[in-house]
Design a protein around this motif. Structure first.
Motif, short mmCIF file in Angstrom:
data_model
loop_
_atom_site.label_atom_id
_atom_site.label_comp_id
_atom_site.label_asym_id
_atom_site.label_seq_id
_atom_site.Cartn_x
_atom_site.Cartn_y
_atom_site.Cartn_z
N PHE A 93 0.80 -1.23 0.00
CA PHE A 93 0.00 0.00 0.00
C PHE A 93 0.84 1.28 0.00
O PHE A 93 0.85 2.03 -0.98
CB PHE A 93 -0.97 0.00 1.19
N ALA A 94 1.55 1.56 1.10
CA ALA A 94 2.26 2.85 1.22
C ALA A 94 3.42 2.94 0.22
O ALA A 94 3.62 3.97 -0.43
CB ALA A 94 2.76 3.03 2.64
N TYR A 95 4.20 1.83 0.11
CA TYR A 95 5.38 1.87 -0.75
C TYR A 95 5.02 2.19 -2.19
O TYR A 95 5.56 3.12 -2.80
CB TYR A 95 6.13 0.54 -0.67
N TYR A 96 4.09 1.43 -2.77
CA TYR A 96 3.78 1.61 -4.18
C TYR A 96 2.97 2.88 -4.44
O TYR A 96 3.11 3.49 -5.50
CB TYR A 96 3.07 0.38 -4.74
N LEU A 97 2.13 3.28 -3.48
CA LEU A 97 1.39 4.52 -3.66
C LEU A 97 2.36 5.70 -3.80
O LEU A 97 2.20 6.57 -4.68
CB LEU A 97 0.45 4.75 -2.48
N ILE A 98 3.38 5.72 -2.95
CA ILE A 98 4.37 6.79 -2.99
C ILE A 98 5.29 6.65 -4.21
O ILE A 98 5.62 7.63 -4.88
CB ILE A 98 5.18 6.80 -1.68
N LEU A 99 5.70 5.42 -4.51
CA LEU A 99 6.58 5.19 -5.66
C LEU A 99 5.90 5.59 -6.96
O LEU A 99 6.50 6.26 -7.81
CB LEU A 99 6.99 3.72 -5.72
N PHE A 100 4.63 5.21 -7.13
CA PHE A 100 3.91 5.57 -8.36
C PHE A 100 3.75 7.08 -8.48
O PHE A 100 3.82 7.64 -9.57
CB PHE A 100 2.53 4.90 -8.38
N LYS A 101 3.54 7.76 -7.34
CA LYS A 101 3.42 9.21 -7.37
C LYS A 101 4.76 9.84 -7.79
O LYS A 101 4.79 10.82 -8.55
CB LYS A 101 3.01 9.74 -6.00
N ALA A 102 5.87 9.26 -7.32
CA ALA A 102 7.19 9.74 -7.73
C ALA A 102 7.37 9.58 -9.23
O ALA A 102 7.89 10.49 -9.91
CB ALA A 102 8.29 8.99 -6.98
N TYR A 103 6.94 8.44 -9.77
CA TYR A 103 7.05 8.21 -11.22
C TYR A 103 6.15 9.16 -12.00
O TYR A 103 6.47 9.54 -13.13
CB TYR A 103 6.70 6.77 -11.56
N ALA A 104 5.02 9.54 -11.40
CA ALA A 104 4.13 10.48 -12.08
C ALA A 104 4.75 11.87 -12.18
O ALA A 104 4.48 12.61 -13.13
CB ALA A 104 2.79 10.55 -11.34
N LEU A 105 5.61 12.21 -11.22
CA LEU A 105 6.20 13.55 -11.17
C LEU A 105 7.56 13.64 -11.88
O LEU A 105 7.95 14.72 -12.32
CB LEU A 105 6.37 13.99 -9.71
N LEU A 106 8.28 12.52 -11.95
CA LEU A 106 9.64 12.52 -12.48
C LEU A 106 9.72 11.76 -13.81
O LEU A 106 8.89 10.88 -14.07
CB LEU A 106 10.59 11.85 -11.49
#
Length: 296
Positions: free
Chosen positions: A82-95
């Motif tokens: 939950f937390a790991y991939y939610l944050i990782l996917f958001k990072a990929y959306a921004l970078l």
């Protein structure tokens, strides 16, 4: 094939699959939000893990294991996926994908540093040098080489990418004390995380119509980042005569990943990414050298 050849085959297959996920993340995020990608990828991964347990004749073990280990499964499921991939996917959306995936490779060093307070392990000089090279590499990538002015390309994205490495490292540190069988434990994590993700999406208005391209991308991410590939890697580690021989294959992944990012997404690969990634890989290599004396 010998046992070692089978280990190499499984290990290389896992590395190749992992090398495609940065591209799959970015392509999927063109059609889905970060939370939606997590929801549908988690569902696909859970189906993949359940099918593995079914083929092994161990599906009946899932419910008893849940009642026995529901507390630790709840904690692990909230951290990963939950937390790991939610944050990782958001990072990929921004970078750009090339930057997010390069920063993500520092998780192994993060785990070593966190093992000092969590597991009471001793910090070695190798670890200090590895940290210096790795985080200098992150700085080069994050500023696209503009170290003098510290002009970050996207500070929020870089911060989220680093937080994701922290969560992943914490997960694997806690995992050293996990007595659950790996595939069964991972299936329980996803079984608990999936309804949490569903509630999150409902609260944030993410339960909307999504395109078939997004669903296909999420299914690929779920199967090859979260599901089958993990099992392939476990098989490789069990079959090999030397863990180091298989573990070192992971150094191929970021280079192959950059090729897919360039070829399939069409991202221009920055010189700063190559240089920064080189520093990160050098740092991880230093970490693997024979251990030097402890820090006094």
């Amino acid at each position: 094939m010998t046992q070692q050849q089978k280990a190499y085959a499984c290990g290389l297959a896992a590395v190749l699959a992992w090398s495609t996920v940065a591209t799959a993340f970015k392509l999927s995020l063109a059609h889905l939000s970060s939370a939606q990608l997590l929801l549908y990828a988690s569902a696909a991964s859970l189906l993949a893990l359940l099918s593995i347990l079914f083929c092994q004749g161990r599906l009946k073990e899932l419910l008893p294991a849940f009642f026995k280990n529901w507390r630790i499964s709840l904690v692990f499921g909230i951290i990963n996926p939950f937390a790991y991939y939610l944050i990782l996917f958001k990072a990929y959306a921004l970078l750009p994908a090339q930057e997010a995936q390069a920063i993500n490779y520092t998780w192994a060093l993060t785990m070593t540093l966190l093992a000092v307070p969590f597991l009471k392990q001793v910090l070695k000089k190798n670890d200090i040098w590895a940290a210096l090279f790795c985080y200098t590499g992150v700085l080069v990538i994050a500023t696209r080489g503009d170290l003098l002015h510290l002009n970050f390309s996207n500070l929020n994205g870089v911060g989220l990418a680093l937080i994701s490495t922290l969560l992943w490292a914490v997960y694997w540190i806690f995992n050293t004390k996990d007595q659950r069988e790996p595939v069964l434990g991972l299936a329980l994590n996803f079984a608990i995380s999936l309804p949490v993700t569903l509630v999150w999406c409902a609260i944030h208005g993410e339960l909307t119509h999504v395109s078939w391209q997004g669903l296909v991308g999420a299914a690929y991410v779920g199967a090859f980042e979260m599901g089958f590939t993990f099992v392939l890697w476990l098989f490789a580690m069990k079959l090999t005569e030397s863990t180091a021989k298989i573990a070192n294959l992971i150094f191929l992944s970021p280079l192959i990943s950059l090729f897919f990012i360039w070829f399939l997404i069409g991202e221009h690969i920055f010189i700063s990414t190559l240089f920064g990634l080189g520093l990160i890989l050098l740092g991880l290599l230093i970490q693997k050298l024979p251990r030097s004396e402890r820090i006094s």
